[in-house]
Enzyme design. Structure first.
Site, PDB file in Angstrom:
ATOM      1  N   ASN A  95       1.153  -1.051  -0.035  1.00 13.49           N
ATOM      2  CA  ASN A  95      -0.042   0.144  -0.011  1.00 13.49           C
ATOM      3  C   ASN A  95       0.850   1.383   0.148  1.00 13.49           C
ATOM      4  OD1 ASN A  95      -1.745   2.156   0.476  1.00 13.49           O
ATOM      5  ND2 ASN A  95      -2.445   1.332   2.564  1.00 13.49           N
ATOM      6  N   LYS A 120       0.033   4.261  -0.013  1.00 13.04           N
ATOM      7  CA  LYS A 120      -0.534   5.449   0.516  1.00 13.04           C
ATOM      8  C   LYS A 120      -0.395   6.648  -0.345  1.00 13.04           C
ATOM      9  CE  LYS A 120      -0.265   3.239   4.918  1.00 13.04           C
ATOM     10  NZ  LYS A 120      -0.174   3.342   6.236  1.00 13.04           N
ATOM     11  N   HIS A 162      -9.496   1.592   5.287  1.00 13.57           N
ATOM     12  CA  HIS A 162      -8.239   1.622   6.003  1.00 13.57           C
ATOM     13  C   HIS A 162      -8.450   2.606   7.009  1.00 13.57           C
ATOM     14  CE1 HIS A 162      -4.174   2.495   6.731  1.00 13.57           C
ATOM     15  NE2 HIS A 162      -3.668   1.501   6.080  1.00 13.57           N
ATOM     16  N   GLU A 197      -6.718   4.692   8.239  1.00  8.86           N
ATOM     17  CA  GLU A 197      -6.514   6.375   7.662  1.00  8.86           C
ATOM     18  C   GLU A 197      -7.782   7.021   7.300  1.00  8.86           C
ATOM     19  OE1 GLU A 197      -2.933   5.539   5.657  1.00  8.86           O
ATOM     20  OE2 GLU A 197      -1.967   4.855   7.539  1.00  8.86           O
ATOM     21  N   GLU A 234      -5.301  -5.047  10.644  1.00 14.70           N
ATOM     22  CA  GLU A 234      -4.342  -3.810  11.046  1.00 14.70           C
ATOM     23  C   GLU A 234      -4.602  -3.189  12.422  1.00 14.70           C
ATOM     24  OE1 GLU A 234      -2.454  -2.801   7.004  1.00 14.70           O
ATOM     25  OE2 GLU A 234      -3.946  -1.268   7.528  1.00 14.70           O
ATOM     26  N   GLY A 248       2.901   2.119  11.005  1.00 13.69           N
ATOM     27  CA  GLY A 248       3.586   3.429  10.680  1.00 13.69           C
ATOM     28  C   GLY A 248       4.409   3.778  11.932  1.00 13.69           C
ATOM     29  N   SER A 276       3.683  -2.033  10.114  1.00 16.11           N
ATOM     30  CA  SER A 276       5.124  -2.107  10.332  1.00 16.11           C
ATOM     31  C   SER A 276       5.825  -3.371  10.040  1.00 16.11           C
ATOM     32  CB  SER A 276       5.596  -1.577  11.951  1.00 16.11           C
ATOM     33  OG  SER A 276       5.246  -0.452  12.084  1.00 16.11           O
TER      34      SER A 276
HETATM   35  O1  LIG Z   1      -1.916  -0.483   4.522  1.00 13.96           O
HETATM   36  C1  LIG Z   1      -0.850  -0.688   5.210  1.00 13.96           C
HETATM   37  C2  LIG Z   1      -0.703  -0.478   6.707  1.00 13.96           C
HETATM   38  O2  LIG Z   1      -1.338   0.746   6.945  1.00 13.96           O
HETATM   39  C3  LIG Z   1       0.608  -0.347   7.349  1.00 13.96           C
HETATM   40  O3  LIG Z   1       1.442   0.415   7.234  1.00 13.96           O
HETATM   41  P1  LIG Z   1       3.083   0.411   7.602  1.00 13.96           P
HETATM   42  O4  LIG Z   1       3.317  -0.797   7.104  1.00 13.96           O
HETATM   43  O5  LIG Z   1       3.719   1.681   7.096  1.00 13.96           O
HETATM   44  O6  LIG Z   1       2.976   0.200   9.007  1.00 13.96           O
END
Ligand SMILES: O=C[C@H](O)COP(=O)(O)O
Length: 261
Positions: free
Chosen positions: A11, A13, A101, A103, A173, A179, A219
């Site tokens: 992802n 983002k 998600h 976010e 998640e 993150g 993460s």
């Molecule tokens: O969609 C992915 C997740 O929000 C994980 O993000 P991350 O690997 O940066 O913690």
């Protein structure tokens, strides 16, 4: 038990413009071999502005890489400024749409009703949802993370028939692990991913639940992927930050070559 093909989905983002997306996709295409795709399905979930560029590369070079969007409108068309519809995404041949998600739940006020409507919009348009669920830190601290996450699952799948739900991808998640560098332990991931599968079995029967892929996200790095993947109900990863580094993402795809940490 069904042999589930693991899915590693990056992802991106809100990172990588369409030119950077081309470079990044080319690097992945160059690094990944047929044997990688035989062992693991690999997908990139990209900003809307990157989709056409990624599609052109995948189609033109006949890549085995799958791609998808990070959201989808609940509506199929009309006066919804700024939204991107299922039919538009289907025209770009996206395989997946990320839905719910954390976010989007946190910054865009997406509630269970909207998430549910988006799941239905994806299926209406032949797109497989990657449905994200997971608890915030305070819920984890209160010890009610399993109930909380399963209530999100119930809400998202309300009214979704088994003929659709059989292809859903569920991504667990925990918000506190996204993150933050704080990856859940493999045992934490298994506890909730196992509970998600058990709930799917209650909702749709054991045979369907056995087929559904349940991912862990939060993460994930090449150093933690093998340990997570060793758990029976973890079928892949939804990878944010680490997917922006092509070498690191490829290492995660090749988690079998890494030591179980
Ligand atoms: O969609 C992915 C997740 O929000 C994980 O993000 P991350 O690997 O940066 O913690």
């Amino acid at each position: 038990m069904t042999e589930r093909l693991p899915l590693m989905a990056g992802n991106w983002k809100m990172n990588l413009d369409h030119l950077e997306a081309i470079q990044h996709t080319q690097k992945l295409a160059f690094s990944l071999a047929d044997k990688d795709y035989e062992a693991v399905e690999v997908a990139v979930l990209v900003p809307f502005t990157d989709l056409r560029s990624v599609q052109t590369l995948v189609d033109g070079d006949k890549l085995k890489l799958k791609y998808g969007s990070q959201d989808i409108s609940q509506h199929d068309g009309g006066a919804y400024t700024g939204e991107v519809s299922g039919p538009m995404l289907a025209k770009l041949k996206v395989a997946y749409a990320v839905i719910g998600h954390s976010e989007r739940r946190q910054y865009h006020g997406e509630n269970e009703e909207i998430v549910n409507a988006k799941v239905k919009a994806a299926y209406r348009n032949g797109i497989t949802p990657i449905l994200c669920i997971g608890e915030p830190l305070e819920v984890r601290k209160a010890g009610t993370h399993v109930e909380y996450t399963l209530a999100q699952l119930d809400g998202a799948l309300d009214g979704v028939p088994a003929s659709d739900a059989e292809s859903v991808v569920v991504a667990y998640e925990p918000v506190w692990a996204i993150g933050t560098g704080e990856v859940a332990t493999p045992e934490d991931a298994q506890e909730v991913c196992g509970a998600i599968r058990a709930r799917l079995a209650e909702l749709y029967g054991a045979e369907l639940a056995d087929k559904v892929r349940v991912l862990y996200g939060g993460s994930v790095k090449s150093s933690s992927a093998a340990g997570l993947m060793a758990k029976p109900d973890v079928d892949g990863g939804l990878i944010g930050g680490a997917s922006l580094d092509a070498d690191e993402f490829v290492k995660i795809v090749r988690y079998r070559e890494q030591a179980v940490g």
